[in-house]
Motif scaffolding. Structure first.
Motif, PDB file in Angstrom:
ATOM      1  N   ARG A 102       0.827  -1.214   0.000  1.00  0.00           N
ATOM      2  CA  ARG A 102       0.000   0.000   0.000  1.00  0.00           C
ATOM      3  C   ARG A 102       0.863   1.265   0.000  1.00  0.00           C
ATOM      4  O   ARG A 102       0.571   2.236   0.692  1.00  0.00           O
ATOM      5  N   ASP A 110      -5.471   3.934   1.197  1.00  0.00           N
ATOM      6  CA  ASP A 110      -6.658   4.654   1.662  1.00  0.00           C
ATOM      7  C   ASP A 110      -6.534   5.125   3.105  1.00  0.00           C
ATOM      8  O   ASP A 110      -7.529   5.367   3.789  1.00  0.00           O
ATOM      9  N   LEU A 115      -4.960  10.319   2.137  1.00  0.00           N
ATOM     10  CA  LEU A 115      -6.054  10.901   1.356  1.00  0.00           C
ATOM     11  C   LEU A 115      -6.113  12.414   1.552  1.00  0.00           C
ATOM     12  O   LEU A 115      -6.357  13.161   0.596  1.00  0.00           O
ATOM     13  N   ILE A 175     -10.053   5.339  -5.323  1.00  0.00           N
ATOM     14  CA  ILE A 175     -10.113   5.456  -3.869  1.00  0.00           C
ATOM     15  C   ILE A 175     -10.754   6.779  -3.461  1.00  0.00           C
ATOM     16  O   ILE A 175     -11.559   6.832  -2.519  1.00  0.00           O
ATOM     17  N   ARG A 176     -10.472   7.843  -4.188  1.00  0.00           N
ATOM     18  CA  ARG A 176     -11.111   9.126  -3.875  1.00  0.00           C
ATOM     19  C   ARG A 176     -12.613   9.079  -4.167  1.00  0.00           C
ATOM     20  O   ARG A 176     -13.387   9.843  -3.582  1.00  0.00           O
ATOM     21  N   ALA A 180     -12.468   1.090  -1.295  1.00  0.00           N
ATOM     22  CA  ALA A 180     -11.390   0.729  -0.375  1.00  0.00           C
ATOM     23  C   ALA A 180     -10.213   0.166  -1.164  1.00  0.00           C
ATOM     24  O   ALA A 180     -10.389  -0.442  -2.233  1.00  0.00           O
ATOM     25  N   ALA A 181      -9.009   0.356  -0.624  1.00  0.00           N
ATOM     26  CA  ALA A 181      -7.810  -0.143  -1.298  1.00  0.00           C
ATOM     27  C   ALA A 181      -7.878  -1.654  -1.505  1.00  0.00           C
ATOM     28  O   ALA A 181      -7.480  -2.169  -2.562  1.00  0.00           O
TER      29      ALA A 181
END
Length: 217
Positions: A102, A110, A115, A175-176, A180-181
């Motif tokens: 990630r 996320d 973010l 994701i924005r 979810a990742a």
């Protein structure tokens, strides 16, 4: 060749630079980038304005410092790859590993702090404009690591950097938009395999599918 560890003076500079950037980003997130002056950042970090400018020539650099370690990342991956491994394969492996852990650079992250930072970065036109310089330097460093004829290496580096950028931007977009990742990961991996597969198919063999290091040209 192993890079020597930085000395005490350089480590102190690195810590000061990191502190200034962290203070600035916190203030920008709290109040908005355009509503915080460089003087206010300096005061919050308890340094003078001239001292701050010695570390960061422009206000935008306070935010983009978080990219500093990644500017020559692709070049370092290529330079440090194993014997018999093609440059694009090394970069593919590195990008996929970044997805698994990630890494925010891949866009597949996320975490709320990440973010918020992305919202600051991509929502501020002057920061987006400053990103172009970062990408150009990253491309030039990669071209140097690839070696060979300058134009050929620059063309290859440009294509590689573009693929990495587009993959990351697509992950960020999803994701924005609220995904979810973990939900995006499988598609992100497939997209990365496709993107790097296109590089392997399209680049000259010495970069994409040549299977290792070529002799200097």
């Amino acid at each position: 060749m192993t890079t020597p560890a930085p000395g005490l003076r350089e480590r102190k500079k690195q810590r000061t630079r990191q502190t200034l950037s962290d203070v600035a980003v916190r203030l920008f997130l709290e109040r908005g980038y355009d509503k915080v002056s460089v003087a206010e950042v300096a005061a919050a970090a308890e340094v003078s304005k001239p001292t701050l400018f010695r570390y960061f020539p422009a206000k935008e650099d306070l935010v983009l410092h978080r990219f500093a370690d990644h500017e020559d990342e692709a070049a370092r991956v290529v330079a440090g790859r194993g014997d018999g491994e093609a440059p694009v394969e090394a970069l593919r492996r590195h990008f996929l590993a970044g997805l698994r852990r990630r890494d925010p650079v891949t866009g597949l992250c996320d975490h709320p702090d990440v973010l918020a930072y992305q919202e600051l970065l991509y929502g501020t036109p002057s920061l987006v404009a400053r990103l172009y310089g970062y990408r150009e330097r990253s491309e030039l460093a990669l071209a140097k690591a690839l070696g060979g004829p300058a134009v050929e290496a620059r063309l290859a580096a440009g294509q590689i950097v573009a693929v990495q950028r587009i993959l990351a931007e697509e992950n960020v977009r999803r994701i924005r938009d609220g995904e979810a990742a973990d939900a995006v990961e499988a598609d992100a991996v497939r997209a990365a395999e496709a993107g790097f597969g296109q590089l392997v198919a399209g680049l000259p063999g010495r970069f994409g599918g040549g299977g290792g290091r070529s002799a200097p040209m």
